[in-house]
Design a protein around this motif. Structure first.
Motif, short mmCIF file in Angstrom:
data_model
loop_
_atom_site.label_atom_id
_atom_site.label_comp_id
_atom_site.label_asym_id
_atom_site.label_seq_id
_atom_site.Cartn_x
_atom_site.Cartn_y
_atom_site.Cartn_z
N ALA A 13 -6.18 1.60 10.03
CA ALA A 13 -5.27 2.18 9.05
C ALA A 13 -4.06 1.28 8.83
CB ALA A 13 -4.82 3.57 9.50
N LEU A 14 -3.55 0.67 9.89
CA LEU A 14 -2.38 -0.20 9.76
C LEU A 14 -2.70 -1.43 8.92
CD1 LEU A 14 -0.96 0.00 13.40
CD2 LEU A 14 -0.05 1.09 11.35
N LEU A 15 -3.89 -2.00 9.09
CA LEU A 15 -4.26 -3.17 8.29
C LEU A 15 -4.44 -2.79 6.82
CD1 LEU A 15 -6.80 -5.01 10.64
CD2 LEU A 15 -4.39 -5.56 10.22
N VAL A 16 -5.03 -1.63 6.57
CA VAL A 16 -5.17 -1.18 5.18
C VAL A 16 -3.79 -0.95 4.57
CG1 VAL A 16 -6.03 0.66 3.70
CG2 VAL A 16 -7.45 -0.19 5.56
N CYS A 17 -2.88 -0.36 5.34
CA CYS A 17 -1.52 -0.14 4.84
C CYS A 17 -0.82 -1.47 4.55
CB CYS A 17 -0.71 0.66 5.85
SG CYS A 17 -1.18 2.40 5.95
N ALA A 18 -1.10 -2.50 5.34
CA ALA A 18 -0.50 -3.81 5.08
C ALA A 18 -0.97 -4.35 3.73
CB ALA A 18 -0.88 -4.78 6.20
N CYS A 19 -2.26 -4.23 3.46
CA CYS A 19 -2.76 -4.67 2.16
C CYS A 19 -2.14 -3.84 1.03
CB CYS A 19 -4.28 -4.57 2.13
SG CYS A 19 -5.04 -5.32 0.68
N CYS A 20 -1.99 -2.52 1.24
CA CYS A 20 -1.36 -1.66 0.24
C CYS A 20 0.09 -2.08 -0.01
CB CYS A 20 -1.41 -0.21 0.69
SG CYS A 20 -3.06 0.53 0.67
N ALA A 21 0.78 -2.49 1.05
CA ALA A 21 2.17 -2.93 0.89
C ALA A 21 2.24 -4.17 0.00
CB ALA A 21 2.79 -3.21 2.25
N CYS A 59 -0.83 -10.81 12.82
CA CYS A 59 -1.21 -11.93 11.95
C CYS A 59 -2.13 -11.47 10.82
CB CYS A 59 -1.91 -13.01 12.78
SG CYS A 59 -0.83 -13.90 13.92
N LEU A 60 -3.11 -10.64 11.16
CA LEU A 60 -4.00 -10.13 10.11
C LEU A 60 -3.23 -9.29 9.10
CD1 LEU A 60 -7.26 -9.11 12.01
CD2 LEU A 60 -7.02 -10.87 10.25
N GLY A 61 -2.29 -8.48 9.59
CA GLY A 61 -1.49 -7.67 8.69
C GLY A 61 -0.68 -8.52 7.73
N ALA A 62 -0.04 -9.58 8.25
CA ALA A 62 0.74 -10.46 7.37
C ALA A 62 -0.16 -11.14 6.35
CB ALA A 62 1.47 -11.49 8.22
N ALA A 63 -1.36 -11.56 6.79
CA ALA A 63 -2.29 -12.20 5.86
C ALA A 63 -2.72 -11.22 4.76
CB ALA A 63 -3.51 -12.72 6.61
N LEU A 64 -2.97 -9.97 5.15
CA LEU A 64 -3.38 -8.97 4.16
C LEU A 64 -2.24 -8.63 3.20
CD1 LEU A 64 -5.55 -6.61 6.37
CD2 LEU A 64 -6.34 -8.06 4.50
N ILE A 65 -1.02 -8.66 3.68
CA ILE A 65 0.11 -8.43 2.78
C ILE A 65 0.14 -9.50 1.69
CG2 ILE A 65 2.64 -8.49 2.62
CD1 ILE A 65 2.74 -7.10 5.32
N LEU A 66 -0.04 -10.75 2.10
CA LEU A 66 -0.01 -11.84 1.13
C LEU A 66 -1.21 -11.77 0.19
CD1 LEU A 66 1.18 -14.76 3.45
CD2 LEU A 66 2.51 -13.51 1.75
N ALA A 323 -5.52 5.15 -0.86
CA ALA A 323 -4.42 4.42 -1.51
C ALA A 323 -4.85 3.01 -1.87
CB ALA A 323 -3.20 4.40 -0.58
N LEU A 324 -5.62 2.36 -0.99
CA LEU A 324 -6.06 0.99 -1.25
C LEU A 324 -6.93 0.92 -2.50
CD1 LEU A 324 -6.25 -1.96 -0.30
CD2 LEU A 324 -8.26 -1.31 1.04
N VAL A 325 -7.85 1.85 -2.65
CA VAL A 325 -8.74 1.83 -3.83
C VAL A 325 -7.92 1.96 -5.11
CG1 VAL A 325 -10.55 3.10 -5.02
CG2 VAL A 325 -10.72 2.70 -2.56
N LEU A 326 -6.97 2.87 -5.12
CA LEU A 326 -6.14 3.07 -6.31
C LEU A 326 -5.29 1.85 -6.62
CD1 LEU A 326 -5.07 6.75 -5.69
CD2 LEU A 326 -6.17 5.94 -7.77
N LEU A 327 -4.66 1.28 -5.60
CA LEU A 327 -3.76 0.16 -5.83
C LEU A 327 -4.51 -1.12 -6.17
CD1 LEU A 327 -1.17 0.84 -2.98
CD2 LEU A 327 -0.87 1.22 -5.43
N LEU A 328 -5.73 -1.27 -5.65
CA LEU A 328 -6.52 -2.44 -6.04
C LEU A 328 -6.81 -2.43 -7.54
CD1 LEU A 328 -9.13 -2.71 -3.14
CD2 LEU A 328 -7.43 -4.43 -3.75
N PRO A 331 -1.99 -1.49 -9.43
CA PRO A 331 -0.85 -1.44 -8.50
C PRO A 331 0.30 -0.56 -8.99
CG PRO A 331 -1.64 -3.69 -8.74
CD PRO A 331 -2.36 -2.87 -9.76
N SER A 332 0.43 -0.40 -10.30
CA SER A 332 1.51 0.43 -10.83
C SER A 332 1.31 1.91 -10.54
CB SER A 332 1.65 0.22 -12.34
OG SER A 332 0.44 0.53 -13.01
#
Length: 765
Positions: A13-21, A59-66, A323-328, A331-332
């Protein structure tokens, strides 16, 4: 230690949230994609060779954020691109496909479409089609438009920034057309969704009609367009509006129904869950791409897949995936009220329900009632700031309203869906189930009206909102205390609250207010040289014109005990009529602003619309033929017919209103003199507001012979520079038989009260 345990337990869940961020950040940050991907790849490599789980996750979270930021930037750029925006103002034939449900207003029918051809050019772009009032085109229809004109969406000058709202959905133009012709239906997965939705709509109509059928469409399909304005407002005011939007409860019921039918047919575990997933996806297709639908569909599908894989199901992980599916895709979506309300409410439920069960364990409260109460309270408190930010109001009675409505909601949805499933096999059974679902819908409507009618159903004060949220936080903190400390904490908080309440009561300014009217009360306020007319009934109040700024009409209203207005009418953009409008909108709770939207403008008009935007008060255009109702009071707009010209005298296009209460009619003319009003469909009235402060009016005598009023009121300032009221006007009024004339410069504030038949007139100098 706590952080490490949190990462180990909830790392998906934390990694998915990082991508959502990262996806969310694309709403404000648009970096070069290549520059972002390089550090993202480096971080991913670092995570791969790392040994410690928490550091690897970071590290994975930061990569997913980018990566999320890069993808979000690409999607936002694609959504902002428009091939049709450069052709605004052109008119040509077009072919479009209806992609959503039509919305009908008093003025037009608007429906989302995908433009396939405009003129001779092939395009594929989302747009909004605007038609005249009439039959709405069905979803999925392919339309041939003989002549469509491309225009820009309305901007924030109307009080609602339609341009920004549509841009978030990838729509940049509006097609205005007089007539369309259906030439086909779309195919593919969209066509399947259209047929599913049409089947559900037909089955709902087998045993219901009118209001129950319209409400069932909202409960089952999330479409409340056919609900009456009064009932829709009641659902909002009672805190039950979420019942007409598809939620996780809908998807859960669909999964249980489909899975239960599969189990009864003797299918195995894999087949049962496969059918449940198929049912969820089919229901999501029929309803459409809404945040709550996508979130719930993803959560339901993940839960079934976890069961099939014999893996534990993490509800937070399912929420983050939704949230990830919607934002992918868009994003708005993050900025939309539906997205925020849906995810915040579910997060509150996930956090509050376990705590509530632990706290209430051992008390003689049924478990189901306890859960419903905790869920309603948690959702109400968590979503209150969002509702306030977007809509400027929060429902006070949301917890008891939801507790009362809870038994009927699952029953209505289950019966309606079972009826849809049985309709092809047994129309008689489907009719019976639909009728029973309609009975449940009737109960929901009764709950909405009852709680919306209670005092202070909607809170519009920011201080009250802060107090409620603060009280919720305090209660939560008390519940987390050991049982032996809760009594002392409750006593201390109760004592402080009582002291604060008494202090507020003693220090508040006592209003010189009048009791609520038994029927209709019309107050012609003494605003000097200008107009300000307050119409009050038990359901609320309407203010027609707001006088010049120095009249301080907002303060006058507060001294009369008026804190909220159902409507503010801006008759025309002149200082003596709307100079105090901005102050009224800022200081009082206003539901709607009625504005003729004339091309003639003024700084006072601009200030009023700016205040409405800041307070999120909707601005509705007033045109000839429009009717607005408040309880038994009916306001019929007789004029203007259009916006007029920029250099035209705004008096000629001022809003003229016929206010009716029972057999009592009041004609409010603003500054529109007889050269305008005598051409309108006039009829005898009891009260006439003399036009233009009693200026010279050659056609007044003819007007009086038609109107035959009992009372005429002139709103005018003492010793004004215009010579108002003109002697000829006073002579004409004096010769009208049985007419009582009052003027605010001599008589002060004039009050007319009516029970619908008789008039009582008084004045207060």
């Amino acid at each position: 230690m706590q952080a490490g345990r949190l990462v180990r337990q909830h790392w998906p869940a934390l990694l998915v949230c990082a991508c959502c961020a990262g996806l969310s950040a694309a709403n404000w940050i648009r970096p070069n994609t290549t520059l972002v991907l390089a550090p993202a790849a480096a971080l991913a490599v670092g995570a791969a060779i790392g040994r410690e789980s928490p550091r690897r996750a970071v590290c994975l979270g930061a990569a997913l954020i980018l990566l999320g930021l890069a993808w979000g930037s690409l999607r936002m750029s694609a959504l902002e691109h428009s091939a049709l925006a450069s052709r605004v103002g052109e008119a040509a034939s077009a072919r479009v496909v209806v992609t959503g449900t039509a919305r009908t207003t008093r003025f037009a029918t608007r429906v989302p479409v995908e433009v396939r051809r405009f003129g001779g050019a092939a395009v594929r772009e989302a747009a909004m089609l605007e038609l005249g009032r009439g039959r709405s085109p069905p979803r999925g229809a392919v339309l041939e438009v003989v002549r469509a004109r491309l225009v820009e969406p309305r901007g924030p000058e109307t009080g609602f920034d339609e341009r920004a709202w549509l841009a978030g959905r990838g729509i940049h133009v509006v097609l205005r057309a007089d007539a369309v012709r259906v030439v086909g239906r779309r195919g593919g997965i969209g066509g399947v969704a259209d047929r599913l939705r049409a089947h559900v709509e037909r089955s709902l109509g087998l045993g219901t009609a009118g209001e129950p059928r319209a409400l069932l469409r909202g409960i089952v399909l999330g479409d409340d367009d056919r609900l009456g304005d009064e009932l829709r407002d009641a659902f909002r005011a009672s805190g039950l509006a979420h019942l007409t939007a598809v939620s996780g409860q809908n998807v859960a019921i669909v999964a249980v129904l489909v899975g239960g039918i599969a189990w009864l047919l003797g299918l195995g575990r894999f087949a049962v869950h496969g059918c449940a997933i198929a049912g969820i996806l089919a229901y999501a297709l029929a309803v459409g791409w809404e945040p709550s639908v996508v979130r719930a569909a993803v959560a339901g599908s993940v839960a079934s897949l976890a069961w099939l894989a014999s893996r534990p199901s993490d509800r937070w992980h399912a929420l983050a995936l939704g949230a990830l599916v919607l934002l992918l895709w868009r994003p708005s979506s993050l900025l939309e009220p539906g997205f925020q309300l849906s995810f915040v409410a579910v997060a509150a439920i996930l956090g509050a329900v376990p705590l509530g069960r632990r706290v209430l364990a051992g008390y003689p409260i049924p478990a189901k009632l306890a859960d419903v109460t905790v869920v309603a309270a948690a959702c109400g408190l968590a979503t209150a700031p969002i509702l306030w930010a977007h809509f400027g109001a929060v429902a006070l009675w949301t917890v008891p309203a939801n507790v009362a409505a809870e038994p009927a909601m699952p029953a209505a949805l289950s019966l309606a869906l079972l009826g849809s499933a049985l309709a092809p096999v047994s129309p008689e059974a489907a009719t019976t189930l639909s009728w029973l679902a309609g009975c449940c819908a009737w109960w929901l409507a009764c709950c909405a009206r009852f709680f919306a009618g209670l005092p202070h159903a909607q809170l519009r004060s920011g201080l009250v909102l802060v107090g409620l949220v603060g009280a919720g936080v305090v209660v939560l903190a008390i519940l987390r205390l050991p049982p032996y400390r809760r009594a002392a904490a409750c006593a201390a908080v109760g004592g402080l609250g009582a002291v604060a309440l008494v202090g507020w009561w003693v220090s508040r300014e006592p209003p010189a207010w009048s009791p609520p009217p038994q029927g209709l009360r019309v107050t012609f306020l003494d605003v000097g040289q200008g107009d300000g007319i307050l119409l009050e009934v038990r359901r609320g109040a309407v203010l027609v014109d707001q006088g010049p700024p120095e009249a301080r009409i907002a303060l006058q209203l507060r001294r009369l005990g008026v804190r909220a207005l159902s409507a503010v009418v801006l008759t025309h953009p002149q200082r003596d009529h709307i100079g105090g409008a901005a102050d009224v909108i800022r200081r009082l709770s206003v539901d709607v602003v009625l504005d003729p939207a004339l091309r003639a403008r003024s700084p006072y008009h601009d200030a009023a619309l700016a205040a409405a935007r800041r307070r999120r008060v909707p601005v509705v255009m007033a045109r000839r033929g429009d009717v607005f109702r408040l309880g038994l009071l009916r306001l019929r707009v007789l004029w203007p017919a259009g916006p007029g010209l920029p250099d035209e005298d705004p008096n000629r296009n001022a809003v003229v209103i016929l206010a009716s209460y029972g057999a009592t009619d009041i004609l409010l003319t603003a500054d529109a003199e007889s050269d305008v009003t005598n051409a309108l469909p006039l009829r005898p009235v009891e009260v006439l507001k003399v036009a233009h402060h009693g200026s010279q009016d050659a056609g007044l005598d003819d007007q009086l012979r038609v109107l035959r009023p009992q009372v005429a009121v002139i709103s005018v300032g003492r010793g004004n520079d215009y010579g108002h009221p003109h002697p000829d006007t006073l002579d004409t009024l004096a010769t009208s038989r049985g007419l009582r004339v009052l003027r605010t410069d001599d008589d002060g504030q004039v009050v007319v009260e009516s029970d619908g038949r008789r008039l009582v007139v008084s004045s207060q100098r």
